[in-house]
Write a protein that holds these residues in place. Structure first.
Motif, PDB file in Angstrom:
ATOM      1  N   GLU A   1      -2.560   7.925  -2.274  1.00 23.27           N
ATOM      2  CA  GLU A   1      -3.371   6.953  -2.760  1.00 23.27           C
ATOM      3  C   GLU A   1      -3.939   9.352  -3.268  1.00 23.27           C
ATOM      4  O   GLU A   1      -4.002  10.140  -1.729  1.00 23.27           O
ATOM      5  CB  GLU A   1      -4.692   7.060  -2.733  1.00 23.27           C
ATOM      6  CG  GLU A   1      -5.894   7.148  -3.577  1.00 23.27           C
ATOM      7  CD  GLU A   1      -7.190   6.772  -3.179  1.00 23.27           C
ATOM      8  OE1 GLU A   1      -8.685   5.854  -4.525  1.00 23.27           O
ATOM      9  OE2 GLU A   1      -7.283   6.226  -2.259  1.00 23.27           O
ATOM     10  N   ARG A   2      -3.979   9.539  -4.493  1.00 18.81           N
ATOM     11  CA  ARG A   2      -4.534  11.186  -4.576  1.00 18.81           C
ATOM     12  C   ARG A   2      -5.632  10.940  -5.287  1.00 18.81           C
ATOM     13  O   ARG A   2      -5.349  10.764  -6.730  1.00 18.81           O
ATOM     14  CB  ARG A   2      -3.177  11.887  -5.072  1.00 18.81           C
ATOM     15  CG  ARG A   2      -2.135  12.588  -3.917  1.00 18.81           C
ATOM     16  CD  ARG A   2      -1.308  13.086  -4.279  1.00 18.81           C
ATOM     17  NE  ARG A   2      -0.529  13.064  -3.085  1.00 18.81           N
ATOM     18  CZ  ARG A   2      -0.672  14.965  -2.938  1.00 18.81           C
ATOM     19  NH1 ARG A   2      -1.354  15.645  -2.883  1.00 18.81           N
ATOM     20  NH2 ARG A   2      -0.166  15.009  -1.500  1.00 18.81           N
ATOM     21  N   ARG A   3      -6.653  12.274  -4.959  1.00 22.85           N
ATOM     22  CA  ARG A   3      -7.960  11.677  -6.354  1.00 22.85           C
ATOM     23  C   ARG A   3      -7.079  13.856  -6.961  1.00 22.85           C
ATOM     24  O   ARG A   3      -7.878  14.690  -6.233  1.00 22.85           O
ATOM     25  CB  ARG A   3      -8.993  11.954  -5.141  1.00 22.85           C
ATOM     26  CG  ARG A   3     -10.056  12.593  -5.985  1.00 22.85           C
ATOM     27  CD  ARG A   3     -10.714  10.858  -6.418  1.00 22.85           C
ATOM     28  NE  ARG A   3     -10.313   9.901  -5.598  1.00 22.85           N
ATOM     29  CZ  ARG A   3     -11.527   9.197  -4.731  1.00 22.85           C
ATOM     30  NH1 ARG A   3     -12.742  10.375  -5.106  1.00 22.85           N
ATOM     31  NH2 ARG A   3     -11.325   8.314  -4.648  1.00 22.85           N
TER      32      ARG A   3
ATOM     33  N   SER B   1      -2.928  13.244   0.228  1.00 19.76           N
ATOM     34  CA  SER B   1      -3.042  12.183   0.038  1.00 19.76           C
ATOM     35  C   SER B   1      -3.156  11.383   1.174  1.00 19.76           C
ATOM     36  O   SER B   1      -3.710  11.557   2.255  1.00 19.76           O
ATOM     37  CB  SER B   1      -1.557  11.888  -0.202  1.00 19.76           C
ATOM     38  OG  SER B   1      -0.530  11.366   0.741  1.00 19.76           O
ATOM     39  N   ARG B   2      -3.940   9.917   1.013  1.00 22.94           N
ATOM     40  CA  ARG B   2      -4.380   8.964   1.916  1.00 22.94           C
ATOM     41  C   ARG B   2      -3.755   8.147   1.903  1.00 22.94           C
ATOM     42  O   ARG B   2      -3.902   7.345   0.292  1.00 22.94           O
ATOM     43  CB  ARG B   2      -6.430   9.028   1.599  1.00 22.94           C
ATOM     44  CG  ARG B   2      -7.131   7.674   2.137  1.00 22.94           C
ATOM     45  CD  ARG B   2      -8.174   8.011   2.280  1.00 22.94           C
ATOM     46  NE  ARG B   2      -9.210   8.923   3.158  1.00 22.94           N
ATOM     47  CZ  ARG B   2     -10.588   9.247   3.238  1.00 22.94           C
ATOM     48  NH1 ARG B   2     -10.509   8.752   2.339  1.00 22.94           N
ATOM     49  NH2 ARG B   2     -10.381   9.641   4.168  1.00 22.94           N
ATOM     50  N   ARG B   3      -3.443   7.180   2.681  1.00 18.24           N
ATOM     51  CA  ARG B   3      -2.447   6.138   2.334  1.00 18.24           C
ATOM     52  C   ARG B   3      -3.747   5.223   2.166  1.00 18.24           C
ATOM     53  O   ARG B   3      -5.127   5.014   3.298  1.00 18.24           O
ATOM     54  CB  ARG B   3      -2.181   5.760   2.953  1.00 18.24           C
ATOM     55  CG  ARG B   3      -0.690   6.225   3.457  1.00 18.24           C
ATOM     56  CD  ARG B   3       0.009   7.300   3.196  1.00 18.24           C
ATOM     57  NE  ARG B   3       0.901   8.189   2.615  1.00 18.24           N
ATOM     58  CZ  ARG B   3       1.215   9.584   2.307  1.00 18.24           C
ATOM     59  NH1 ARG B   3       0.097   9.797   2.075  1.00 18.24           N
ATOM     60  NH2 ARG B   3       3.007   9.138   3.049  1.00 18.24           N
ATOM     61  N   ARG B   4      -3.588   3.645   1.852  1.00 17.68           N
ATOM     62  CA  ARG B   4      -4.662   2.505   1.344  1.00 17.68           C
ATOM     63  C   ARG B   4      -3.169   1.205   1.624  1.00 17.68           C
ATOM     64  O   ARG B   4      -3.194   1.622   1.089  1.00 17.68           O
ATOM     65  CB  ARG B   4      -5.483   3.073   0.168  1.00 17.68           C
ATOM     66  CG  ARG B   4      -6.512   3.599   0.530  1.00 17.68           C
ATOM     67  CD  ARG B   4      -7.538   2.969  -1.055  1.00 17.68           C
ATOM     68  NE  ARG B   4      -8.671   3.929  -1.403  1.00 17.68           N
ATOM     69  CZ  ARG B   4      -9.781   3.382  -0.509  1.00 17.68           C
ATOM     70  NH1 ARG B   4      -9.793   2.543   0.278  1.00 17.68           N
ATOM     71  NH2 ARG B   4     -10.745   4.351  -0.575  1.00 17.68           N
TER      72      ARG B   4
ATOM     73  N   GLY C   1       0.696  -0.947   0.191  1.00 20.27           N
ATOM     74  CA  GLY C   1       0.122  -0.137   0.164  1.00 20.27           C
ATOM     75  C   GLY C   1       0.978   1.091   0.114  1.00 20.27           C
ATOM     76  O   GLY C   1       1.886   1.188  -0.168  1.00 20.27           O
TER      77      GLY C   1
END
Length: 202
Positions: free
Chosen positions: A21-23, A43-46, A18
């Motif tokens: 993640e960027r939108r 960013s958000r981690r997954r 993982g």
């Protein structure tokens, strides 16, 4: 929604994959040019954990951890194996690693941060070191809230004094699975194909 101050078991997290993640919204124009718009400010981690074949004892611990969190209901701590400190893995933490603010002779509270708008809200207790203008402060001269990442100094730094910190941290995450499907693969072993974790913005 709430946060449970517990760490996802490292034994079960081994082999996790993982990262950030960027939108970003991308519109391709007829001319071939693009217009890009960031939907998220950071960013958000997954993470995906493929448990492989585990003993029933390990799987029971995972199921118990899942149930105690209410599935996706409550967040918890997760140690990112690659990104969990103010410096890359293997390097020694120093109190001058990251700038977290500047003095104004009044402010005593500062937020731990990695820069770029990424706040650190779940520092690991005992790892935070703080300095003002390059001089490390004794531990008795500040406190750190392990649930918010707020550093409180006993004395406000003078105007324009640079406040820095070094630290290790956990990522606040929740389960992105509402269901865990256990498969028995041997007499006393089984597997859960995938566990999805997603960072919780705070």
């Amino acid at each position: 929604m709430s946060f449970h101050d517990v760490v996802f078991p490292s034994r079960l997290a081994f082999g996790a994959t993982g990262g950030p993640e960027r939108r970003v919204e991308i519109v391709r124009l007829a001319s071939g040019l693009e217009q890009r718009n960031a939907r998220w400010s950071r960013s958000r981690r997954r993470y995906t954990i493929s448990t492989g074949i585990k003993s029933f004892a390990d799987l029971h611990n995972l199921l118990e951890f899942f149930e105690e969190r209410g599935g996706p209901l409550n967040a918890f701590r997760f140690l990112d194996p690659v990104d969990h400190g103010s410096v890359p893995p293997g390097e020694a933490i120093a109190p001058t690693d990251r700038a977290i603010g500047a003095g104004d002779s009044e402010t005593v509270e500062y937020r731990l941060s990695l820069g770029g708008g990424r706040l650190v809200t779940k520092p690991i207790e005992g790892t935070v070191r703080v300095a003002v203008d390059g001089v490390e402060l004794p531990g008795a001269e500040y406190t750190v809230d392990p649930l918010t990442g707020v550093v409180t100094l006993q004395t406000a730094p003078v105007a324009e004094a640079v406040v820095t910190a070094g630290f290790e941290f956990h990522v606040p995450v929740r389960f992105d699975n509402a269901h865990l499907a256990l498969t028995q693969t041997a007499f006393a072993a089984g597997e859960i194909p995938e566990i999805q974790l997603v960072e919780v913005f705070e």
